[in-house]
Design an enzyme around this catalytic site. Sequence first.
Site, mmCIF file in Angstrom:
data_model
loop_
_atom_site.group_PDB
_atom_site.id
_atom_site.type_symbol
_atom_site.label_atom_id
_atom_site.label_comp_id
_atom_site.label_asym_id
_atom_site.label_seq_id
_atom_site.Cartn_x
_atom_site.Cartn_y
_atom_site.Cartn_z
ATOM 1 N N ASP A 1 33.457 31.577 39.196
ATOM 2 C CA ASP A 1 34.658 32.610 38.639
ATOM 3 C C ASP A 1 35.895 31.920 38.568
ATOM 4 O O ASP A 1 36.489 31.625 39.356
ATOM 5 C CB ASP A 1 34.417 33.767 39.663
ATOM 6 C CG ASP A 1 35.210 34.978 39.058
ATOM 7 O OD1 ASP A 1 35.033 35.414 37.791
ATOM 8 O OD2 ASP A 1 35.754 35.857 39.431
ATOM 9 N N HIS B 1 46.943 39.339 35.257
ATOM 10 C CA HIS B 1 46.164 39.607 36.178
ATOM 11 C C HIS B 1 46.971 38.724 37.462
ATOM 12 O O HIS B 1 46.974 39.229 38.667
ATOM 13 C CB HIS B 1 44.642 39.385 36.012
ATOM 14 C CG HIS B 1 43.929 39.601 37.292
ATOM 15 N ND1 HIS B 1 43.772 40.754 38.057
ATOM 16 C CD2 HIS B 1 43.227 38.708 38.156
ATOM 17 C CE1 HIS B 1 43.021 40.484 39.022
ATOM 18 N NE2 HIS B 1 42.702 39.343 39.190
ATOM 19 N N ARG C 1 51.092 38.490 47.754
ATOM 20 C CA ARG C 1 52.029 37.437 48.311
ATOM 21 C C ARG C 1 53.533 37.722 48.153
ATOM 22 O O ARG C 1 54.145 38.290 49.057
ATOM 23 C CB ARG C 1 51.642 36.091 47.750
ATOM 24 C CG ARG C 1 50.453 35.293 48.265
ATOM 25 C CD ARG C 1 50.623 33.983 47.769
ATOM 26 N NE ARG C 1 50.806 33.764 46.309
ATOM 27 C CZ ARG C 1 49.960 34.009 45.453
ATOM 28 N NH1 ARG C 1 48.743 34.304 45.536
ATOM 29 N NH2 ARG C 1 50.540 34.098 44.207
ATOM 30 N N GLU D 1 36.170 44.018 38.544
ATOM 31 C CA GLU D 1 36.844 43.251 37.628
ATOM 32 C C GLU D 1 36.384 42.876 36.348
ATOM 33 O O GLU D 1 35.156 42.439 36.128
ATOM 34 C CB GLU D 1 37.019 41.933 38.285
ATOM 35 C CG GLU D 1 37.693 41.976 39.590
ATOM 36 C CD GLU D 1 38.271 40.454 40.249
ATOM 37 O OE1 GLU D 1 37.492 39.737 39.762
ATOM 38 O OE2 GLU D 1 39.278 40.389 40.764
ATOM 39 N N GLU E 1 35.627 41.343 33.246
ATOM 40 C CA GLU E 1 35.738 39.789 32.716
ATOM 41 C C GLU E 1 34.374 39.423 31.372
ATOM 42 O O GLU E 1 33.767 40.367 31.165
ATOM 43 C CB GLU E 1 35.236 38.939 33.893
ATOM 44 C CG GLU E 1 36.147 39.177 35.302
ATOM 45 C CD GLU E 1 35.610 38.071 36.210
ATOM 46 O OE1 GLU E 1 35.337 37.026 36.012
ATOM 47 O OE2 GLU E 1 36.226 38.158 37.420
ATOM 48 N N ASP F 1 32.806 41.735 38.127
ATOM 49 C CA ASP F 1 32.978 40.930 39.249
ATOM 50 C C ASP F 1 33.401 41.825 40.298
ATOM 51 O O ASP F 1 34.563 41.867 40.921
ATOM 52 C CB ASP F 1 33.920 39.637 39.267
ATOM 53 C CG ASP F 1 34.035 38.832 40.384
ATOM 54 O OD1 ASP F 1 33.251 38.825 41.091
ATOM 55 O OD2 ASP F 1 35.258 38.397 40.656
ATOM 56 N N ARG G 1 38.352 44.483 48.234
ATOM 57 C CA ARG G 1 40.072 44.078 48.389
ATOM 58 C C ARG G 1 40.411 43.608 49.857
ATOM 59 O O ARG G 1 41.206 43.027 50.294
ATOM 60 C CB ARG G 1 40.917 44.868 47.635
ATOM 61 C CG ARG G 1 40.650 45.077 46.474
ATOM 62 C CD ARG G 1 40.615 43.734 45.536
ATOM 63 N NE ARG G 1 40.482 44.008 44.029
ATOM 64 C CZ ARG G 1 40.396 42.925 43.138
ATOM 65 N NH1 ARG G 1 40.263 41.573 43.547
ATOM 66 N NH2 ARG G 1 39.992 43.070 41.941
ATOM 67 N N GLN H 1 38.770 40.584 51.130
ATOM 68 C CA GLN H 1 39.537 39.513 50.387
ATOM 69 C C GLN H 1 40.831 39.110 50.837
ATOM 70 O O GLN H 1 41.135 37.814 51.294
ATOM 71 C CB GLN H 1 39.739 39.972 48.908
ATOM 72 C CG GLN H 1 40.179 38.875 48.050
ATOM 73 C CD GLN H 1 40.206 39.237 46.589
ATOM 74 O OE1 GLN H 1 39.963 40.323 46.271
ATOM 75 N NE2 GLN H 1 40.680 38.239 45.522
ATOM 76 N N TYR I 1 40.688 35.375 52.538
ATOM 77 C CA TYR I 1 40.817 34.374 51.333
ATOM 78 C C TYR I 1 41.617 33.007 51.615
ATOM 79 O O TYR I 1 41.491 32.015 50.772
ATOM 80 C CB TYR I 1 41.521 34.889 50.146
ATOM 81 C CG TYR I 1 43.021 35.212 49.948
ATOM 82 C CD1 TYR I 1 43.503 34.575 48.871
ATOM 83 C CD2 TYR I 1 43.604 36.079 50.773
ATOM 84 C CE1 TYR I 1 44.973 34.587 48.943
ATOM 85 C CE2 TYR I 1 45.029 36.187 50.421
ATOM 86 C CZ TYR I 1 45.770 35.386 49.789
ATOM 87 O OH TYR I 1 47.077 35.366 49.651
ATOM 88 N N LYS J 1 33.395 38.849 47.244
ATOM 89 C CA LYS J 1 32.986 38.538 45.765
ATOM 90 C C LYS J 1 31.452 38.103 45.731
ATOM 91 O O LYS J 1 30.959 38.031 44.854
ATOM 92 C CB LYS J 1 33.889 37.872 45.026
ATOM 93 C CG LYS J 1 35.197 38.562 44.506
ATOM 94 C CD LYS J 1 36.113 37.590 44.600
ATOM 95 C CE LYS J 1 37.343 38.212 44.147
ATOM 96 N NZ LYS J 1 37.364 38.957 42.647
ATOM 97 N N THR K 1 27.511 40.812 41.129
ATOM 98 C CA THR K 1 28.315 40.544 40.021
ATOM 99 C C THR K 1 27.311 41.099 38.966
ATOM 100 O O THR K 1 25.807 40.709 38.773
ATOM 101 C CB THR K 1 28.392 38.964 39.783
ATOM 102 O OG1 THR K 1 29.074 38.665 40.822
ATOM 103 C CG2 THR K 1 29.169 38.983 38.571
ATOM 104 N N THR L 1 39.521 38.285 35.968
ATOM 105 C CA THR L 1 39.925 39.671 35.477
ATOM 106 C C THR L 1 41.031 39.414 34.023
ATOM 107 O O THR L 1 41.800 38.799 34.023
ATOM 108 C CB THR L 1 40.499 40.335 36.494
ATOM 109 O OG1 THR L 1 39.905 40.216 37.658
ATOM 110 C CG2 THR L 1 41.035 41.814 36.134
ATOM 111 N N GLU M 1 45.100 46.646 40.235
ATOM 112 C CA GLU M 1 46.125 46.766 39.380
ATOM 113 C C GLU M 1 46.650 48.329 38.935
ATOM 114 O O GLU M 1 47.726 48.385 38.989
ATOM 115 C CB GLU M 1 45.981 46.015 38.282
ATOM 116 C CG GLU M 1 45.854 44.305 38.669
ATOM 117 C CD GLU M 1 45.294 43.534 37.587
ATOM 118 O OE1 GLU M 1 44.259 43.348 37.505
ATOM 119 O OE2 GLU M 1 46.177 42.867 36.745
HETATM 120 MN MN MN Z 1 36.866 37.838 39.200
#
Ligand code: MN
Length: 422
Positions: free
Chosen positions: A131, A138, A147, A204, A206, A238, A242, A245, A249, A258, A262, A354, A368
């Site tokens: 992925d 995104h 961040r 997501e 995609e 996907d 969150r 994640q 991550y 994730k 999918t 995404t 988002e």
């Molecule tokens: Mn993805």
Amino acid sequence: MSGLNATHDPARQSWVESANAKGTDFPIQNLPYGVFSQDDGPRRVGVAIGEMILDLTAAEAAGLLRPAPTPVFDGGTLNALMARPPDDWSRTRAAVAALLDAEAGPRDDLVLLRQDAVRMHMPVFVRGFTDFYASKEHATNVGAMFRDPKNALLPNWLHIPIGYNGRASTVVVSGTGIRRPLGQIKGPDDAAPRLGPTARLDIELELGALVGTPSSMGQPISVARAQEMIFGFVLLNDWSARDVQVWEYQPLGPFQAKAFGTTISPWIVTREALEPYRVPTPERGTPLLPYLREEGDYNYDIRLEIDIAPAGGTPRTVSRTNACHLYYAAAQQLAHHAISGCAMETGDLLGSGTISGPDRDSYGSLLEMTWNGSDPLDLGGVRRGFLENGDMVRLRGWCEGAVRIGFGVCEGTILPAPEQPA
Ligand code: MN
């Protein structure tokens, strides 16, 4: 096999009446491949034409279609055709179009079934799933949330198609229920993590690229060569947790957030069918290294939409975007994937990342659209920050031109979390 040919002729019509209807996803210019079964029978390869499926396994067995010296449609997946040279893909597409052409029929030696009378299965045995993260909008939105809004895009992003190796084992076909995953969760004010069902279950939007032609270990490939290796494309959701994640991550990227599911659409729209809809990638202020530079148009003008139906409610469209926003095209992702000498194989699936446009109503994730749940969506009196059990998500995609080249739908409904292991 680049360029346009008789299979793209917009004037061409089929003797299958529903394929000529305005607004169908599956005119004779599309001819996407899928795998279906009927009444618990064996899996068969078919091609979508209007509201019908042409049974290619039967056509090949009857000698009406000969894609290769040995059968390719008898294995219950598209992998055997995808492993053939691209010239065979092109010849097969032309032969299928000839069988369905208005001037050739109607004919009764072909097996034609209604799509609503069969069950669709995974069209391909997915060998590996990678992925990517190729939409600048995104990546900027997620960087700002997770961040630092002032340095949202990490310095490597403008140089590398960022990606991670995902799980092929949990790639499923549209219609498969998605169980809310358990995971480690630790809020910013929690002293310690706990195990629990995700409270931030997301989507997501995609595009998935499927590799047909393999590459050898130790052998880098050019962007132009990578493009020729791609057999076709599917819609891809996907699903993402969150809260899991954000805790897991760093430093190696997403893992369990994730890995639980999918979803892909059942029809593989071939790269050849998309030829008339090629567009350039967005303008770059920062030049790419030569091995990633493309000559010509490598993105596709594919309109994409997300519908969400809250549990028991009616679906409404919450986002409209376009695959033309991708900063890195699938061929650039594939060329980058192989630059180290990583072998690519028939059946490898590459998620685009995404696909978000510039505005809230063109974002490709709830993260988002609701800005991490802080500004919930209104789904007709029902509000959603993230997905609840029973919610249904449906992705749709199509190219609009003289004809419509559609992807069908990619949908899934959220099931309750499993019991925690003792
Ligand atoms: Mn993805």
